[in-house]
Design a protein around this motif. Structure first.
Motif, PDB file in Angstrom:
ATOM      1  N   ALA A  88       0.740  -1.220  -0.077  1.00  0.00           N
ATOM      2  CA  ALA A  88       0.024  -0.125   0.095  1.00  0.00           C
ATOM      3  C   ALA A  88       0.681   1.212  -0.020  1.00  0.00           C
ATOM      4  CB  ALA A  88      -1.134  -0.018   1.154  1.00  0.00           C
ATOM      5  N   LYS A  92       1.036   4.368  -2.745  1.00  0.00           N
ATOM      6  CA  LYS A  92       0.939   5.665  -2.287  1.00  0.00           C
ATOM      7  C   LYS A  92       1.942   6.818  -2.787  1.00  0.00           C
ATOM      8  CE  LYS A  92      -0.793   8.231   1.747  1.00  0.00           C
ATOM      9  NZ  LYS A  92      -1.310   8.045   3.165  1.00  0.00           N
ATOM     10  N   LYS A 522      -5.773  -2.775  13.275  1.00  0.00           N
ATOM     11  CA  LYS A 522      -6.413  -1.887  12.490  1.00  0.00           C
ATOM     12  C   LYS A 522      -5.999  -0.250  12.608  1.00  0.00           C
ATOM     13  CE  LYS A 522     -10.657  -4.435  11.575  1.00  0.00           C
ATOM     14  NZ  LYS A 522     -11.880  -4.287  11.912  1.00  0.00           N
ATOM     15  N   TYR A 525      -2.411   0.455  11.052  1.00  0.00           N
ATOM     16  CA  TYR A 525      -2.804   0.606   9.618  1.00  0.00           C
ATOM     17  C   TYR A 525      -3.243   2.076   9.260  1.00  0.00           C
ATOM     18  CZ  TYR A 525      -2.170  -4.227   8.204  1.00  0.00           C
ATOM     19  OH  TYR A 525      -1.811  -5.673   7.721  1.00  0.00           O
ATOM     20  N   ILE A 526      -4.319   2.472   9.998  1.00  0.00           N
ATOM     21  CA  ILE A 526      -4.886   3.770   9.871  1.00  0.00           C
ATOM     22  C   ILE A 526      -3.999   4.975  10.362  1.00  0.00           C
ATOM     23  CG2 ILE A 526      -6.747   5.113  10.895  1.00  0.00           C
ATOM     24  CD1 ILE A 526      -8.564   2.826  10.991  1.00  0.00           C
ATOM     25  N   VAL A 530      -2.806   3.825   5.759  1.00  0.00           N
ATOM     26  CA  VAL A 530      -3.165   2.614   4.961  1.00  0.00           C
ATOM     27  C   VAL A 530      -4.581   2.007   5.270  1.00  0.00           C
ATOM     28  CG1 VAL A 530      -2.485   0.569   4.262  1.00  0.00           C
ATOM     29  CG2 VAL A 530      -0.918   1.990   4.437  1.00  0.00           C
ATOM     30  N   VAL A 531      -5.409   1.826   4.380  1.00  0.00           N
ATOM     31  CA  VAL A 531      -6.665   1.126   4.779  1.00  0.00           C
ATOM     32  C   VAL A 531      -6.321  -0.181   4.971  1.00  0.00           C
ATOM     33  CG1 VAL A 531      -8.977   0.466   3.519  1.00  0.00           C
ATOM     34  CG2 VAL A 531      -7.784   2.546   3.021  1.00  0.00           C
ATOM     35  N   PRO A 532      -6.932  -0.948   6.346  1.00  0.00           N
ATOM     36  CA  PRO A 532      -6.631  -2.032   6.668  1.00  0.00           C
ATOM     37  C   PRO A 532      -7.239  -2.916   5.685  1.00  0.00           C
ATOM     38  CG  PRO A 532      -7.548  -0.737   8.364  1.00  0.00           C
ATOM     39  CD  PRO A 532      -7.650  -0.007   7.115  1.00  0.00           C
ATOM     40  N   SER A 534      -9.397  -6.418   4.331  1.00  0.00           N
ATOM     41  CA  SER A 534     -10.463  -6.943   4.518  1.00  0.00           C
ATOM     42  C   SER A 534     -10.192  -8.370   5.046  1.00  0.00           C
ATOM     43  CB  SER A 534     -11.693  -7.085   3.208  1.00  0.00           C
ATOM     44  OG  SER A 534     -12.644  -7.766   3.579  1.00  0.00           O
TER      45      SER A 534
END
Length: 536
Positions: A88, A92, A522, A525-526, A530-532, A534
Motif C-alpha cells: 500500500a 501511495k 487496524k 494501519y490507519i 493505509v486502509v486495513p 478486509s
C-alpha cells in the motif's frame, strides 16, 4: 513496383499469394520480378492466411508471461499483514510505479528484497529463502544469493537516475532539501572509492561516503550519490548541483550544515540562482564583524523566543560575489544580498564556559607541574604568561584579555541564507535537517549497512540502490508514526511485528482471503495512512 500474384498448386489445389516486386537486371538487360510468399488463400473467405514461408500456417506467438506475483496453483497460507502494508505504501508513494517504469524486468525482485530488508531487521540476504517461504511478497519465489548478486549488478546508472527523477518530481520543489553526507566503513580492499578519510564515528576501517538529499516536508529521500571516502563535504557541492541540473531540478533550496560552507560553494549557489540555508562558524571574520555591531543590544526581551528559549536577531548584509569568466579573461565582482540569523542560547553559553574553565585549570596544572604537553603549546602561549625563577619556581598568570575574548561568543551560533525569512523560520528549517541524520541511522543500523561486505563496484552500486529504496519506505513509516503518536505505544519494529502475524489464505481459482484483524492492528494501519485489509 510491388503487386500481389496468386498461384494455385495443381497437386494440392491450394492457392498461394505472393508479393511480386519488379526490378531491372543490369546483367541480362531486362526486367525481372522477385516473389515473396505472403500466405495461402482461404477457399471460403478468400482471405490471405499468413504462413511461415514453407506453405504452413504461421504459428501463434504466445503472449509474454504477465509480470508480477505468480497466481496460486496450490492451497497455501502465508504471513501477509506487513507485506500488505508495504504494498500500500509503495502504491501511495508511486514507488512501485516508478520502479516498474525504470526496471520493467526486475522490479518485482527489487521490491521483494526491499521488503525483506525492512521486515527482517539486520538479517543477511542469505536468509531470504526462509523468509520467502513464510511470507507473501511481490516476486513470490526465492531469490538465491547468486541471483541477488546478479540482480544488483544489472541495476544501471541510467535506470537509477530515471528513478531519482521520477521520485524527485513527486516532491514539492517549494520546500528546502536537506543535504548531508555519512561514511560507510568497508572490509573490501578492491573497491576504488573505499579510502581512508575523516570517519565521523572514529571507525579505523577505510570507508566510502554516501550523500543523501531529503525533502524536509515530506521527510522522504529522493536522491543519493556514492563518493570516495577521502573527499571532504565542502568539495561535493558543485557536483551535487550538476547532478540536480541533469535530473531536471532547476528550482532548488538546500539546507546544509557548516561542513559544506566555503566561499566557492556560496558563489556556486549564487551563480546557479539557487536558494540555500547553511550553518556557519561564528569564528568567520565577516560573521563576527556583523555580530559585534549588534552585540551590546542582542539580549533584549524583544529578541527572545519563548518557544525555543533563546535570543535571535537577523542582519541583512552583502556577500561579495565573485565569478571567473574565462571567455572574457576577467573576474566579475558584485554584491549580493544575504541574511545572517544569529542565535544565543544561555544554557549552551554556560556549558561552554564551564568546559573552557575546566580546560584552563588543566592547562595551568600542566605548566605549574612542568608536565607540558607538546600539542598544547599554542594554548599555553595564547592563554597564559609564565615566569620561572630559581627560588619561586614557575609562576603562571592567566591572560584575562585572551580569555574574555574567547568567552565573548560562547552560546552563539549563526545561519546564512539568501532567502528572506525571519530567524525562527530559518531555525525550524535547519532543525528539520536532522531527518537526514536519522535516515543515516536507519541506513546503517536497520538496513545492515554499517560495514559493507560486497567486493565489486557494480554489486555495491546495485545494493546501495536497493537499500535506498528501502529507506524511502522506512522514512515514510517513521514520519507517520511520529505524526500520529504511534511511538507512544510501539517501536518501529514492534509495529511491523504486530502486523506481520496477519495471515492470508490462497487456493486455485479463488480470491485471496485475509485472516482475522485485531482492533490494535487496524489502528496501526490507519495511523500509517493505509486502509486495513478486509478479513473476509
Amino acid at each position: 513496383m510491388a503487386a500481389i500474384v496468386y498461384q494455385t498448386d495443381k497437386r494440392s489445389g491450394i492457392t498461394y499469394a505472393y508479393e511480386s516486386v519488379s526490378y531491372w537486371d543490369k546483367d541480362k538487360q531486362q526486367s525481372r520480378a522477385k516473389r515473396t510468399l505472403i500466405g495461402r488463400v482461404d477457399s471460403e473467405t478468400k482471405e490471405i492466411v499468413p504462413t511461415d514461408g514453407r506453405g504452413r500456417k504461421k504459428k501463434e506467438v504466445p503472449a509474454p508471461p504477465q509480470r508480477g506475483p505468480i497466481p496460486s496453483v496450490q492451497t497455501s497460507r502465508s504471513f501477509y499483514g506487513a507485506t500488505y502494508l508495504l504494498d500500500a505504501i509503495g502504491e501511495k508513494l508511486s514507488i512501485t510505479e516508478d520502479l516498474k517504469h525504470c526496471f520493467p524486468s526486475i522490479y518485482w525482485q527489487i521490491l521483494s528484497i526491499v521488503y525483506y530488508l525492512i521486515l527482517e531487521d539486520k538479517n543477511p540476504l542469505y536468509r531470504f529463502e526462509k523468509w520467502s517461504s513464510l511470507h507473501k511478497h511481490p516476486y513470490g519465489k526465492n531469490i538465491t544469493s547468486q541471483r541477488s548478486s546478479e540482480l544488483f549488478t544489472s541495476i544501471t546508472e541510467e535506470a537509477k537516475n530515471k528513478f531519482f527523477q521520477l521520485q524527485g518530481k513527486r516532491r514539492t520543489e517549494k520546500e528546502f532539501w536537506a543535504y548531508d553526507i555519512t561514511s560507510i566503513s568497508s572490509y573490501s580492499e578492491h573497491l576504488r572509492q573505499v579510502q581512508y578519510g575523516k570517519n565521523k564515528e572514529s571507525d579505523p576501517l577505510a570507508q566510502l561516503n554516501l550523500a543523501l538529499v531529503f525533502g524536509e516536508r515530506s521527510n522522504l529521500p529522493f536522491y543519493y550519490r556514492k563518493l570516495a571516502g577521502n573527499i571532504p563535504d565542502s568539495k561535493t557541492i558543485k557536483n551535487l548541483l550538476a547532478d540536480l541540473d541533469v535530473l531536471g531540478f532547476s528550482k532548488v533550496k538546500l539546507v546544509m550544515d557548516r561542513g559544506f560552507y566555503s566561499q566557492d560553494n556560496i558563489n556556486a549557489l549564487f551563480k546557479e540562482h539557487l536558494k540555500f540555508l547553511i550553518s556557519v562558524k561564528i569564528s568567520l571574520a565577516f560573521i563576527r564583524k556583523e555580530l559585534d555591531l549588534i552585540y551590546d543590544k542582542f539580549r533584549i526581551f524583544e529578541h527572545y523566543s519563548e518557544k525555543y528559549e533563546l535570543y535571535c536577531h537577523t542582519v541583512q548584509t552583502n556577500w561579495l560575489y565573485t565569478q571567473y569568466r574565462p571567455y572574457k579573461g576577467d573576474t566579475l565582482s558584485e554584491p549580493r544580498r544575504i541574511y545572517i540569523h544569529y542565535y544565543y542560547n544561555i544554557d549552551k553559553a554556560a556549558e561552554d564556559e564551564k568546559a573552557f574553565d575546566r580546560k584552563l585549570i588543566a592547562l595551568r596544572h600542566e605548566l605549574e607541574s612542568g608536565k607540558r604537553v607538546p600539542e598544547h603549546e599554542n594554548l599555553y602561549k595564547k592563554y597564559f604568561e609564565t615566569k620561572t625563577t630559581p627560588k619561586r619556581g614557575t609562576k603562571v598568570t592567566v591572560n584575562e584579555e585572551a580569555v574574555t575574548k574567547a568567552k565573548r561568543y560562547y552560546g552563539f551560533f549563526a545561519l546564512l541564507t539568501n532567502e528572506k525569512m525571519d530567524a525562527i523560520t530559518a531555525l525550524e528549517f535547519y532543525r528539520n535537517k536532522d531527518v537526514v541524520e536519522k535516515a543515516f541511522g536507519n541506513l546503517k543500523e536497520r538496513l545492515n549497512m554499517r560495514r559493507t561486505l560486497v567486493s565489486s563496484e557494480q554489486s555495491l552500486d546495485g545494493k546501495l540502490f536497493v537499500e535506498f529504496v528501502a529507506l524511502i519506505y522506512l522514512s515514510y513509516i517513521k514520519k507517520q508514526m511520529q505524526e500520529t503518536h504511534l511511538f507512544k505505544n510501539y517501536t518501529l519494529q514492534s509495529a511491523l511485528d504486530k502486523l506481520d502475524v496477519i495471515e492470508c489464505f490462497e487456493a486455485p481459482g479463488q480470491k485471496l482471503r485475509v485472516g482475522e484483524l485485531l482492533e490494535k492492528q487496524k489502528e496501526i494501519y490507519i495511523g500509517l495512512g493505509v486502509v486495513p485489509p478486509s478479513s473476509l
